[in-house]
Design a protein around this motif. Structure first.
Motif, PDB file in Angstrom:
ATOM      1  N   ARG C 386       0.662  -1.262  -0.117  1.00  0.00           N
ATOM      2  CA  ARG C 386      -0.035  -0.111  -0.040  1.00  0.00           C
ATOM      3  C   ARG C 386       0.947   1.314   0.028  1.00  0.00           C
ATOM      4  NH1 ARG C 386      -5.241  -0.926   0.787  1.00  0.00           N
ATOM      5  NH2 ARG C 386      -5.675  -2.906   1.379  1.00  0.00           N
ATOM      6  N   TRP C 387       1.982   1.033   0.767  1.00  0.00           N
ATOM      7  CA  TRP C 387       2.850   2.740   1.020  1.00  0.00           C
ATOM      8  C   TRP C 387       3.391   2.679  -0.674  1.00  0.00           C
ATOM      9  CZ3 TRP C 387       8.160   2.480   0.291  1.00  0.00           C
ATOM     10  CH2 TRP C 387       8.504   3.542   0.610  1.00  0.00           C
ATOM     11  N   LEU C 388       3.999   1.506  -1.086  1.00  0.00           N
ATOM     12  CA  LEU C 388       4.374   1.574  -2.386  1.00  0.00           C
ATOM     13  C   LEU C 388       3.448   2.413  -3.367  1.00  0.00           C
ATOM     14  CD1 LEU C 388       6.423  -1.646  -3.141  1.00  0.00           C
ATOM     15  CD2 LEU C 388       7.370   0.618  -2.842  1.00  0.00           C
ATOM     16  N   MET C 389       2.169   1.719  -3.270  1.00  0.00           N
ATOM     17  CA  MET C 389       1.244   2.437  -4.308  1.00  0.00           C
ATOM     18  C   MET C 389       1.061   3.856  -3.777  1.00  0.00           C
ATOM     19  SD  MET C 389      -0.351   1.298  -6.664  1.00  0.00           S
ATOM     20  CE  MET C 389      -1.371   0.087  -7.404  1.00  0.00           C
ATOM     21  N   ASP C 390       1.051   4.242  -2.551  1.00  0.00           N
ATOM     22  CA  ASP C 390       0.779   5.672  -2.244  1.00  0.00           C
ATOM     23  C   ASP C 390       2.034   6.357  -2.853  1.00  0.00           C
ATOM     24  OD1 ASP C 390      -1.711   5.252  -0.905  1.00  0.00           O
ATOM     25  OD2 ASP C 390      -0.690   5.024   0.973  1.00  0.00           O
ATOM     26  N   ALA C 391       3.118   5.770  -2.610  1.00  0.00           N
ATOM     27  CA  ALA C 391       4.364   6.845  -3.066  1.00  0.00           C
ATOM     28  C   ALA C 391       4.392   6.915  -4.756  1.00  0.00           C
ATOM     29  CB  ALA C 391       5.681   5.925  -2.798  1.00  0.00           C
ATOM     30  N   ALA C 392       3.639   5.689  -5.413  1.00  0.00           N
ATOM     31  CA  ALA C 392       3.715   5.762  -6.812  1.00  0.00           C
ATOM     32  C   ALA C 392       2.798   6.572  -7.401  1.00  0.00           C
ATOM     33  CB  ALA C 392       3.508   4.141  -7.441  1.00  0.00           C
TER      34      ALA C 392
END
Ligand code: ATP
Ligand code: ATP
Ligand code: MG
Ligand code: MG
Lengths: 336, 266, 440, 234, 379
Positions: C386-392
């Motif tokens: 989720r964090w990666l997706m937020d970052a992306a």
């Protein structure tokens, strides 16, 4: 007349559904068997590869439908098929370049390839769901039926009807053609022989001048094409949902192994055995017997050998029994 | 000691062994020769329990041993080597040898877990024995190498080495000489003779090197097309017209055209 | 990087693993870290079991799921209180069915032993099997119907023996071993992938039985609220002494109770894992282990060298399966419930396989490490994904359709992250993090 | 100038070096034979010549062209043929398919060559439709050699072609090899049937521990008492 | 002095990956819709904003779900959990996380009877009605129509099995006969075996207790295609617009029941959802909205975001007395509560919590006519 009714009943509820489902499994099993035959490992991402290829076809189909392009009675998705195949092939080639080629150089054991393919499966799993979502998607159009139960009844005058869907017909034909073509390709063509040689003894194949890159590439492209075809035909017949495609993996493996993995004919025969055993053993034969038995002798019970709760188990029981009799599958598959 | 009666083994339609009968005398070194595909290896496989025969029997000292599992035959003192080397590829050469001695203490889990000292003592003895065999076969520099990494000939030596790790009564050697350097093979031949004379091992060996056969074997049995063609001393067999026709041949027809002498050096 | 290849590699990797867990403790919470640790321990036990069959004997057991489930069943059978009503409704009849079954099998065996091989024997066998099936069904169906009719919403099954929960672990091992014996007898004649698919099939059959035979463990209706081998958090929170102690440590009582309970589990699990690991290592490094590796490498040669391959294989298969069963039992104890519907091959078979291969097959410590690492990633992939997706999608302005679409799929980043980690680890350690040792 | 030469080849399988500056050369129409104890590095030298082993030092030249960096399949294209010592047949393919694989790169009609191979090894014609994995040891060896003959290479490399074949077939094979060499093809082979091989060799190499120990004509080596004693079994 | 306004985290614990991954995004959206509505109305208490935090229950993996819940509660500091979904993981997370840590959990979809008797310390509620009631409702509907024989298929989990059992008991009590009750597994590739067996019973009606986008739709499609059944009776899991889209005209004549609020509740939800760009149609979406709304209202009513405090207010806001509150009226409800009034949250599914905190539920009896759900009445 009664016999015909019984036959129609049986065809409608056992024969045709099992044949169609078997063909759906067969197309998937052909892809799995091909990869196993050439690259010597069990490709776990096949179900999700089917989903990926189909996803592209679904998107392309929607595009075509929006533009008003169609194939008349045939599903538009067939027109979009090349796009899906190209995308799936592209993906497999990339994954080979980035993942599997490395293990080939390392001469890793098959089980390492297998686990790596589980990794690829996770990736595909996520990609498909992020792009198109985990929901059911419909993309079928064209004529759904060749003839419906009603059509059949009117035509034959029987009490029992038979329905035959165009997608069922398509799938059956596609499975048989794909099997024959793949068999012919592997047995007769130069490339096919090179692929078998490569799988038998990689180093020796190099010494015979076989270009390994080309062999591997061809195998992946063919597998991607088979996966997409299988996925699209399945999706047209039932519906497209990524999770179901993943769930198809087990019966597909069972089919490929049962027939003797590495052998296209085995894959198809195995698939039909899995499908028919699921449907036939759990079918309730009461009505069927009612037609065949004299008037009024309709049995009380359902005449069901096993409840459908055990349908999945049944196909595996049959699998185990067959393997006990033929330890490397019906058509004596590969052992690595 | 071993009697083979009317043995038949078929593969599909092919009769690989087709009614062969023969006898291997106690204390002898019997040679088994014949053209490629005569059925020699298949016969070995049947006798050693790897295949069940379609017809016929195998007797060991009068006892019917047809169809016994190979490990049972091993327990009865019957050992064999493989024509195509069957090494334990992820074990080292020494481990390959140490695996062989039967009924080792540490081979039951109970002992492995709870009797470490007994296991260790036995291990020491087995290891010593293995090192002896390694020395004899000139494998010292690869003793700790994985067997899978050996050269073709070294693997054949390892095959032979395994039979030297235990007390055997009869040993079946399937072309141990193929691919083995002749100087070493000579020493191996002497060892076989010694085992035969001093320890009373009986041998039966398949070989295509007639010099080797000639040095060791009496009698020699010739097989062809699944049957026993003839049997006798080396000289008798060598003189047999049928054997020459089917197996020995009459030497080279061509003579090499010797062109140049090689450049010196290198 | 050469120091990564030396003898320090193993301890170092374990240290990294410990640091990862500690990081979770600090960044998220110690309760999360301990919850993950406990399942890491359970996974390690299962991976160890899989490794025993695969790494020692080359048996690809793809039926891990079935053995884990049988282990879970054992906890129900051992720890749940018996249901007297169900016993009186159909218990006796069920026992009678069991007796009839045993008697029929014995009779069939006897007849087969008496008659010479031939058509008569085949005919008699078939007739007797059919007869026995009819008899057993005749006794069995009413008995189970009666049992299942006893308050189906709450019980409807026979219940267990009311023993302490941890006895279920032992029973789980035994149950799995028994099943493995049966399965091994039938299918160990098969090779590699064919054996694999047979075990896969049999595990599906086991699950089908557990799902549909409600009298046994309520089927898909699940057995919940299993007794625990550790204290309950609420009890701790209710204990004044505990609350006082916790406050003295400056901890919130709820948090402290969670930590204490999880530590209890961790101690139990670690003890089990420790014993199993000791036994496994000892076996592997003995002549027994050498013999097994020889069998794995070349069974034909091993057989010719006097090793009873069939028996040894069966032995190893049983041992490995028993360990998986123990792991499955521990997991059910930890979850506090037995839910047959939850057994899916991806989670209970293939994930374990990933652990074994990533850890290093043939190396017990490696498999255990694999169990730790992969479970850790399996759980932490979710927040990280989720964090990666937020970052992306951080670049995108509010309301950007594309970013919104990506955000919708954020949950699936978990799979992508999982796959990426798996592939990366396997890339840099193609033979596993701690490869099988070569004994020189 | 040699058709094929591997000069001061040094390298191994990743661990310690197996070859230590070993040089092997063969000329057109010539038969060169490598002999030596087991594990001397003979097969390793052959593999190095064929690019199946990374060399740390030295180079391989084919007709003067440096091919050290060429992949095995490209060396096949360049006219080299090789029969490895082990794993030298496609086990699941039929005998005929094995032979066809030998002719994989050939564009012309190879039926004639196949007839030649069948003539040389009559048993293979009988077993044409049988998977090579089901053949006897000696028959497999014949398939392996047959496959290489199908390539019609300019340089033919054979690693123990006669291991396990009967005397009569060995003679036939050596006859054929002489014939092939006479047609101008360079032949390099490793042999443990060393005396028979050196008999027909123009040039012999004695390899031990990855180094050239002796290099001379076949006859001269046969005559050398030390070579006889240490390497040829007296 | 008024406390500082702060963020109140609410866990949204659903199976975003795994077998019911296709149901959960809509459920989460609906729950978050309720929270957004609350936030737009100024939040709870002193303007505290509700912040949804999603976590994956996987639906099947109790250990993974517990770990996820553990993270929600002990790491993120969630005060309440909207979830979990499947009964198994719900019970596991409740026992292992929610109760030990004292966090309120309201499940929109766990229907297992075991949850009724569980020791939850008062922390657990559910907006999904228990199966027993629905079985009786459907049996009544059929009896009134004069149907006496039926074939049943249910999804093979505790929801399906429970509903099938309770339906069978009620139906047989009314003199009906269930000719065959066969399970189907969700997510399988093919259902022709099940349909074949079911049709062989000769029953005219087929009761399907499954999910609209899982095995249930597969069963119906296979039945329609093969002409096995033309008349279907559906449980609440099957109620979805997508079912009509998927099957088309062949679904006409189908009857079924679904928890519904008499009056405008469901319609109000549709309106509110559509206004916010959320798809209102799908299994358990209304229940999810209600679950989230209840959490917010209970906090407001209790005047505290401490779960140990506001757990006692959940029943109060859900049940009479008080002003009836429909979806989209959360602002009004919050205001009433702030003013010390009393509300009776009706919501999208006519929430009425009984006994151990689960929905009693009114059911809407519907029939599909001309490709649309038409209300026949309420029971
Ligand atoms: N598994 C098998 N399947 C089919 N045919 C086989 C099999 N094994 C051996 N054969 C055939 O049986 C015959 C005898 O083979 P065998 O290996 O016994 O020969 P051999 O006498 O040992 O020959 P060699 O000297 O070449 O080792 C051969 O023609 C071979 O092709
Ligand atoms: N794949 C490998 N990996 C590591 N070491 C190897 C490998 N293959 C061979 N070796 C080692 O290299 C050395 C030389 O092997 P090679 O096969 O070249 O011997 P050879 O001269 O051909 O012997 P033989 O006459 O027995 O065939 C041996 O000591 C062997 O152990
Ligand atoms: Mg032989
Ligand atoms: Mg060699």
């Amino acid at each position: 007349m009664e016999i015909l009714n019984a036959l129609a009943l049986f065809t409608n509820f056992v024969g045709l559904p099992a044949l169609a489902y078997g063909s759906q499994l067969a197309l998937g099993a052909l892809g799995v068997t091909l990869i196993y035959a050439v690259l010597r490992f069990t490709f776990f991402a096949h179900g999700d590869l089917m989903a990926f290829g189909t996803m592209v076809v679904v998107l392309a189909t929607w595009g075509l439908q929006a533009m008003g392009v169609g194939l008349g009675p045939l599903p538009t998705a067939l027109l979009a098929l090349p796009a899906g195949i190209a995308a799936a092939a592209g993906f497999t080639l990339l994954s080979d370049r980035w993942v599997f080629a490395f293990y080939r150089r390392q001469k890793a054991k098959p089980v390492v390839f297998m686990i790596a393919s589980v990794g690829v499966m996770f990736l595909l799993n996520g990609i498909v769901r992020i792009v198109i979502g985990p929901d059911d998607q419909r993309f079928a159009d064209g004529e759904r039926f060749l003839f419906t139960v009603g059509d059949f009844r009117d035509w034959s005058g029987l009490d029992e009807g038979v329905a035959f869907r165009s997608t069922q017909a398509l799938t059956i034909v596609a499975a048989v053609i794909a099997m024959a073509a793949l068999f012919w390709f592997l047995q007769r063509t130069r490339m096919g022989k090179a692929m078998r040689a490569y799988s038998d003894e990689e180093d020796l194949a190099l010494l015979s001048g076989v270009d390994p890159a080309k062999v591997v590439r061809t195998a992946w492209i063919l597998a991607a094409a088979l996966a997409t075809l299988a996925g699209v035909l399945y999706g047209l017949d039932k519906s497209f949902k990524p999770f179901t495609y993943f769930q198809l993996l087990l019966p597909i493996f069972a089919s490929a192994i049962l027939g003797g993995i590495g052998n296209p004919v085995g894959a198809v025969v195995g698939a039909y055995i899995v499908a028919f055993s699921e449907v036939m053993v759990t079918y309730a034969y009461r009505k069927f017997a009612g037609y065949l038995l004299p008037e009024g002798a309709m049995p009380e019970g359902l005449l069901q050998l096993l409840s459908t709760d055990y349908k999945f188990a049944v196909s595996f029981v049959i699998l185990v029994v067959v393997l006990l009799a033929r330890p490397t599958g019906i058509f004596r598959g590969k052992v690595i | 000691m071993i009697r083979v009666e009317n043995l038949v083994k078929t593969f599909g339609g092919l009769r690989a062994v087709d009614g062969a009968s023969l006898e291997i005398a106690q204390g002898a070194i019997t040679g088994l020769i014949g053209p490629n595909g005569a059925g020699k290896t298949t016969l070995f496989n049947v006798v050693a329990g790897a295949y069940a025969p379609d017809e016929g029997r195998v007797l060991l000292d009068g006892e019917d041993i047809t169809g016994l599992a190979p490990h049972r035959l091993f327990d009865k003192g019957l050992l064999r080597t493989f024509q195509i080397a069957h090494e334990f590829s992820t074990l080292t050469v020494r481990e390959n040898l140490m695996t062989v001695p039967p009924a080792q203490d540490g081979e039951t889990l109970w002992n492995a877990w709870f009797q470490p000292s007994a296991v260790r003592a036995r291990e020491r003895a087995v290891r010593e024995k293995a090192d002896e065999v390694i020395d004899f076969l000139q494998l010292g520099h690869v003793a700790d190498e994985l067997a899978g990494n050996l050269s073709g000939g070294q693997k054949k030596l390892l095959e032979l080495g395994r039979t030297m790790m235990t007390e055997a009564r009869i040993v079946f050697l399937d072309e141990v000489g193929a691919g083995v350097n002749r100087t070493l093979l000579k020493a191996i031949g002497e060892a076989i003779l010694r085992l035969n004379r001093e320890r009373g091992y009986t041998f039966c060996m398949i070989e295509h090197d007639m010099d080797f056969i000639g040095r060791l074997c009496d009698p020699v049995i010739v097989m062809a097309e699944g049957k026993v063609l003839t049997q006798g001393s080396v000289e008798e067999v060598k003189a047999d017209e049928r054997v020459i026709e089917a197996y020995l041949g009459r030497g080279l027809k061509n003579r090499p055209a010797r062109t140049r002498a090689p450049e010196a050096g290198a | 990087m050469s120091w990564l290849q030396g003898p320090a590699r193993g301890p170092l990797l374990y240290l990294v693993m410990a640091l990862l867990l500690a990081l979770v403790g600090v960044a998220q919470s110690w309760n999360v870290a301990l919850a993950i640790l406990n399942m890491c321990l359970v996974s390690a036990v299962m991976a160890l079991g899989a490794n025993i069959a695969w790494g020692y004997a080359g048996l690809m057991n793809v039926g891990l799921m079935g053995f884990a489930a049988l282990g879970g069943l054992a906890v129900v059978l051992a720890a749940q209180p018996p249901v007297p009503e169900a016993w009186s409704a159909g218990g006796l009849r069920l026992l009678g069915t069991g007796a009839a079954l045993v008697a029929s099998v014995a009779a069939i065996a006897l007849v087969r032993a008496r008659l010479a091989k031939g058509r008569l024997r085949a005919l008699a066998t078939v007739a007797m099997v059919v007869g026995a099936y009819a008899l057993v069904r005749f006794l069995f169906d009413p008995a189970t119907d009666a049992i299942e009719a006893v308050d189906p919403a709450v019980t409807g099954y026979l219940g267990g023996l009311g023993l302490p929960s941890a006895t279920g672990w032992l029973l789980g091992g035994l149950l799995a071993a028994g099943a493995a014996w049966l399965i091994g007898k039938v299918s160990l004649g098969l090779r590699s992938d064919y054996f694999a698919i047979a075990t896969l099939g049999i595990s599906e059959i086991v699950i089908a039985v557990l799902k549909n035979e409600d009298w046994l463990a309520r089927g898909v209706k699940n057995v919940t609220g299993l007794p625990r081998p550790a204290p309950y958090e609420v009890d701790l929170q209710a204990s004044a002494a505990f609350v006082e102690r916790a406050q003295a440590w400056g901890l919130d009582p709820a948090e402290a109770s969670g930590i204490v309970v999880k530590l209890c589990y961790a101690a139990l699990f670690a003890a089990v894992l420790g014993v199993l690991l000791w036994l496994a290592e000892r076996a592997l490094n003995s002549p027994w282990g050498r013999m097994m590796r020889a069998i794995r490498d070349n069974e034909v040669a091993a057989e010719a060298m006097g090793k009873d391959v069939v028996k040894r294989r069966l032995q190893t298969f049983i041992l490995g399966s028993a360990v998986v069963g123990i792991g499955g039992a521990m997991m059910v104890s930890f979850d506090g419930q037995f839910t047959p519907g939850a057994y899916q091959p991806l989670r209970f078979t293939f994930l374990i396989w990933v652990m074994v291969i990533v850890g290093g097959s043939g190396n017990n410590w490696g498999s255990v490490l694999g169990g730790f690492l992969i479970w850790f990633v399996w759980i932490e992939a979710e927040p990280v994904g989720r964090w990666l997706m937020d970052a992306a999608t951080a670049w995108a302005p509010e309301g950007n359709a594309f970013a919104a679409h990506l955000q919708e799929g954020a949950a699936h980043m978990r799979m992508i992250f999982m796959g990426a980690i798996l592939l990366l680890v396997l890339r840099f350690a193609p033979r596993g993090l701690m490869p099988e040792k070569v004994r020189r | 100038m040699s058709v094929l030469i591997g000069e001061t080849m040094t390298g191994g399988y990743g661990g310690a070096d197996i070859l230590h500056g070993c040089t092997i050369a063969v000329e057109a129409g010539e038969i060169a034979v490598i002999v030596g104890p087991n594990g001397a590095g003979k097969s390793t030298a052959m593999k190095a010549l064929f690019g199946m082993l990374p060399l740390r030092q030295g180079q391989v030249r084919l007709r003067g062209r440096d091919i050290t960096a060429l992949s095995p399949q490209d060396r096949v294209k360049a006219g080299m043929g090789f029969v490895p010592q082990v794993r030298n047949v496609f086990a699941s393919m039929t005998v005929e398919e094995n032979l066809e694989m030998g002719a994989f790169l050939r564009e012309d009609d190879f039926r004639e060559t196949m007839e030649m191979v069948y003539g040389l090894f009559p048993i293979l014609r009988e077993k044409r439709r049988q998977p090579a994995g089901q053949l006897s040891g000696g028959q497999r060896q014949q398939v392996a050699v047959g496959r290489a003959l199908m390539t019609r290479p300019e340089v033919l490399m054979l690693d123990e072609p006669t291991a396990g074949v009967s005397p009569i077939v060995m003679d036939e094979l050596f006859d054929k090899i002489i014939e092939i060499a006479a047609a101008g093809i360079a032949i390099l082979m490793v042999e443990q049937n060393a005396r028979q091989a050196l008999n027909i060799a123009d040039r012999g190499y004695v390899l031990a521990q990855g180094r050239n120990h002796f290099t001379d004509t076949g006859e001269a080596l046969m005559a050398n008492p030390e070579v006889r004693r240490s390497f040829l079994g007296g | 002095a008024p406390a500082q306004a702060e963020d109140v985290k609410i866990g949204v614990l659903l199976g975003y990956t795994g077998p019911i991954e296709s149901l959960t995004p809509g459920m989460a959206d609906s729950a978050e819709l309720a929270m957004t509505e609350v936030n737009n109305a100024g939040g709870v208490l002193e303007g505290d904003m509700l912040v949804p935090v999603r976590a994956d229950s996987t639906c099947i993996d109790a250990a993974a779900a517990s770990a996820a819940a553990e993270r929600l509660v002990t790491s993120e500091g969630a005060k309440a959990i909207m979830g979990a979904d499947c009964s198994g993981v719900t019970i596991a997370t409740l026992n292992n996380v929610a109760v030990p840590n004292g966090v309120v959990m309201i499940s929109p979809s766990a229907t297992s009877p075991a949850l009724s008797s569980i020791e939850d310390g008062g922390f657990f509620f559910r907006t999904a009605p228990s199966d027993a009631r629905q079985g009786a409702v459907l049996a009544e509907v059929l009896a009134d129509k004069g149907v006496t024989e039926i074939a049943v298929t249910y999804t093979n989990n505790d929801y399906g099995k429970g509903l099938a059992d309770s339906f069978q008991a009620a139906f047989e009590e009314k003199g009906g006969k269930v000719l065959l009750s066969a399970a189907h597994e969700d997510g399988k590739a093919d259902y022709s075996a099940e349909v074949g067996a079911l049709s062989a019973t000769g029953a005219e009606h087929l009761a399907v207790f499954g999910y609209a986008d899982q095995g249930g739709v597969g069963i119906i499609r296979a039945s329609v295609d093969s002409g096995a059944f033309e008349k279907f009776v559906l449980g609440d899991g099957m109620f979805a617009e997508s079912l009509i889209e998927a099957i088309g005209d062949d679904l006409n004549g189908t009857i079924g029941s679904v928890p519904w609020s008499e009056g405008e509740g469901a319609d109000a939800f549709v309106a509110a959802a559509e206004a916010a760009g959320v798809d209102p149609d799908g299994s358990f979406r209304r229940e999810s909205y209600d679950a989230a709304a209840l959490i917010a209202l209970a906090m407001q009513a209790a005047g505290s975001t401490d779960p140990k405090v506001f757990k006692d207010s959940v029943m109060d806001v859900a049940n009479a007395p008080g002003e009836k509150i429909l979806p989209g009226e959360l602002a009004k409800a919050l205001q009433i509560l702030k003013d010390g009034g009393d509300v009776d949250y009706v919501g999208a599914t006519n929430v009425e919590l009984i006994g151990p905190g689960e929905a009693a539920g009114t059911y809407r009896e519907y029939e599909v006519k001309d490709g649309a759900y038409e209300t026949i009445g309420f029971r």
